[in-house]
Design an enzyme around this catalytic site. Structure first.
Site, PDB file in Angstrom:
ATOM      1  N   GLN A 180      52.861-124.878 -75.682  1.00 48.70           N
ATOM      2  CA  GLN A 180      51.594-124.745 -76.417  1.00 48.70           C
ATOM      3  C   GLN A 180      50.884-126.075 -76.648  1.00 48.70           C
ATOM      4  O   GLN A 180      49.677-126.095 -76.882  1.00 48.70           O
ATOM      5  CB  GLN A 180      51.838-124.070 -77.779  1.00 48.70           C
TER       6      GLN A 180
ATOM      7  N   LYS B 185      49.222-121.649 -69.031  1.00 52.87           N
ATOM      8  CA  LYS B 185      48.659-121.879 -70.369  1.00 52.87           C
ATOM      9  C   LYS B 185      47.745-123.108 -70.383  1.00 52.87           C
ATOM     10  O   LYS B 185      47.264-123.524 -71.427  1.00 52.87           O
ATOM     11  CB  LYS B 185      49.787-122.064 -71.387  1.00 52.87           C
TER      12      LYS B 185
ATOM     13  N   HIS C 153      59.908-119.789 -79.871  1.00 53.02           N
ATOM     14  CA  HIS C 153      59.606-118.629 -79.028  1.00 53.02           C
ATOM     15  C   HIS C 153      60.951-118.079 -78.548  1.00 53.02           C
ATOM     16  O   HIS C 153      61.917-118.833 -78.386  1.00 53.02           O
ATOM     17  CB  HIS C 153      58.776-119.138 -77.841  1.00 53.02           C
TER      18      HIS C 153
ATOM     19  N   CYS D  75      56.636-112.904 -79.567  1.00 52.20           N
ATOM     20  CA  CYS D  75      57.935-113.397 -79.059  1.00 52.20           C
ATOM     21  C   CYS D  75      58.550-114.379 -80.044  1.00 52.20           C
ATOM     22  O   CYS D  75      59.119-115.415 -79.637  1.00 52.20           O
ATOM     23  CB  CYS D  75      57.808-114.045 -77.687  1.00 52.20           C
TER      24      CYS D  75
ATOM     25  N   ASP E 197      60.000-127.958 -75.969  1.00 58.11           N
ATOM     26  CA  ASP E 197      59.209-126.852 -75.423  1.00 58.11           C
ATOM     27  C   ASP E 197      57.741-127.191 -75.696  1.00 58.11           C
ATOM     28  O   ASP E 197      57.255-127.050 -76.817  1.00 58.11           O
ATOM     29  CB  ASP E 197      59.618-125.546 -76.113  1.00 58.11           C
TER      30      ASP E 197
HETATM   31  C1  LIG Z   1      55.981-121.978 -77.340  1.00 57.77           C
HETATM   32  C2  LIG Z   1      56.267-121.157 -76.120  1.00 57.77           C
HETATM   33  N1  LIG Z   1      57.383-121.371 -75.443  1.00 57.77           N
HETATM   34  C3  LIG Z   1      57.673-120.685 -74.337  1.00 57.77           C
HETATM   35  C4  LIG Z   1      56.839-119.720 -73.862  1.00 57.77           C
HETATM   36  C5  LIG Z   1      57.205-118.970 -72.624  1.00 57.77           C
HETATM   37  O1  LIG Z   1      56.318-119.309 -71.599  1.00 57.77           O
HETATM   38  P1  LIG Z   1      56.339-118.489 -70.216  1.00 57.77           P
HETATM   39  O2  LIG Z   1      56.222-117.051 -70.577  1.00 57.77           O
HETATM   40  O3  LIG Z   1      55.149-119.025 -69.495  1.00 57.77           O
HETATM   41  O4  LIG Z   1      57.626-118.821 -69.549  1.00 57.77           O
HETATM   42  C6  LIG Z   1      55.657-119.441 -74.545  1.00 57.77           C
HETATM   43  C7  LIG Z   1      54.750-118.366 -74.096  1.00 57.77           C
HETATM   44  O5  LIG Z   1      54.014-117.783 -74.854  1.00 57.77           O
HETATM   45  C8  LIG Z   1      55.360-120.189 -75.704  1.00 57.77           C
HETATM   46  O6  LIG Z   1      54.240-119.974 -76.410  1.00 57.77           O
END
Ligand SMILES: Cc1ncc(COP(=O)(O)O)c(C=O)c1O
Length: 405
Positions: free
Chosen positions: A200, A223, A120, A362, A197
């Protein structure tokens, strides 16, 4: 799946009183059960006060509730020491915290950070910013077009120059679950730190930081049925103790004079200012809710939905699914329909009450690799039903016919 009472679960989510809503965008943010909404609202109605500051009863109660939420998060990911849990605004802020407090202070020209092409943007851009300032080199584990990581050259990508390996656990585009333990083990051989990270993966799989033995891990409350504005950053205590603060302000200090300040202990050193108290309490309620239903039950149900969706989507003419061919995957399916732009398709689905995401999610490097500008993404969680998948497929077929006429 008779043990899993999806209709009972749905009745906990006020938003589904709108019977026409088919919400297939949980990878972006999940809907909230009344237990979470009530926890936030009860806090404001009955216990609202600032934390760590007052010696009066209400403030102490608020502090206790905030601490209890932190302990729930620690237990949820099997962290032995609650001081390792830092509350942030979300995964993005957690990653930036490491970029500022660890990478900028510890890395020098020529050092390397390894991420993947599957990340992301929030696990790409913070490191690019560090690279611009400090001359570190950002390397990428490549992806295969089937949505998996190409780990063939891991030995060459992780070298003595690699200081940090930061990897997405589950892809928000393909749904692929990456073999993070294997990657972490490789990183350890050269003494590189590891960051996972888990944005998900956390909502529907057991993530055990002691078992993984990663150094850092991040996820977002929104999420996993929790409120927006609350996220988690986990770090090993010995590392957090050596790291510089991220932001300066109230609560993160031990003492302040006109010339110098000293820092509070962890986790407070990294929580400057009034924290997101109600949101943390809401996240605690979300964890209670998930625990009540059982993470394994949620995992199995979501996997069941995913398999049904894949089977049915594969029968639709002209529909290309990205990923889900080899290896493990979960909860997210990205696809395109021949001759229909993803944004048009999303609008047509919306007319049938179906909420899906259209765009690059993203993750523009993935789109480049796939040779597309965007995809449709349907993502599932514990409140979705098989009937909703049927309606998605019917709406897709109807739209395909409309565009091909
Ligand atoms: C894999 C992953 N990492 C990071 C993020 C960023 O999360 P946040 O926007 O809640 O900071 C997302 C959000 O869609 C994501 O899917």
């Amino acid at each position: 799946m008779n043990k899993f009472d999806v209709q009972k679960i749905r009745s906990d989510f006020p938003i589904f009183s709108d019977k026409s809503l088919i919400y297939l965008d949980s990878a972006a943010t999940t809907q909230k059960p009344k237990q979470v909404i009530d926890a936030v609202s009860n806090f404001y109605s009955n216990s609202n006060a600032n934390v760590h500051r007052g010696i009066y009863d209400l403030s102490m109660k608020a502090t206790e509730a905030y601490h209890s939420a932190r302990q729930k998060v620690a237990d949820f990911i099997n962290v032995p020491d609650w001081r390792s849990i830092i509350f942030t605004g979300g995964t993005t802020e957690s990653i930036n915290l490491v970029a500022y407090s660890w990478a900028r202070k510890n890395l020098k020209n020529g050092d390397e950070i390894l991420i993947t092409e599957m990340e992301h943007h929030s696990n790409i851009v913070p490191w690019q910013l560090v690279a611009e300032e400090s001359g570190i080199i950002l390397n990428y584990i490549p992806i295969n077009t089937n949505g998996t990581l190409d780990l063939n050259n891991l030995d060459k990508l992780i070298t003595n120059k690699t200081k940090l390996v930061s990897v997405i656990h589950q892809s928000n585009v393909f749904g692929t679950i990456n073999p993070i333990k294997e990657i972490i083990d490789h990183a350890k051989k050269v003494g590189a730190l590891t960051f996972i990270d888990a944005a998900q993966s956390i909502p529907h799989s057991h993530v055990d930081v002691q078992d993984l033995d990663c150094d850092f891990l991040a996820f977002s409350g929104h999420k996993m049925l929790g409120p927006t504005g609350i996220g988690v950053f986990y770090g090993k205590t010995e590392l957090l103790n050596t790291m510089a603060p991220f932001m300066g302000g109230g609560d993160m200090i031990n003492s302040v004079t006109m010339t110098k300040s000293t820092w509070n202990d962890i986790p407070y050193k990294f929580e400057a200012g009034t924290p997101n108290i109600a949101q943390a309490i809401g996240l605690g309620a979300a964890i209670d809710y998930i625990n009540e239903i059982g993470l394994t039950n949620i995992h199995d149900y979501v996997k069941h939905l995913l398999n049904i969706a894949l089977e049915k989507l594969r029968t639709i003419d002209g529909l290309t699914i990205y990923g889900h061919q080899v290896g493990e995957s979960s909860s997210v399916i990205s696809f395109n329909l021949e001759e229909v732009h993803p944004h048009d398709l999303a609008q047509f689905l919306d007319q049938d009450g179906i909420a899906v995401r259209a765009g690059h999610h993203c993750a523009q490097p993935i789109m480049d690799k796939l040779g597309v500008s965007s995809t449709i993404r349907a993502s599932f969680y514990l409140y979705n039903t098989e009937e909703e998948i049927d309606k998605l497929c019917a709406s897709l077929k109807k739209t395909a016919n409309f565009f091909r006429e």
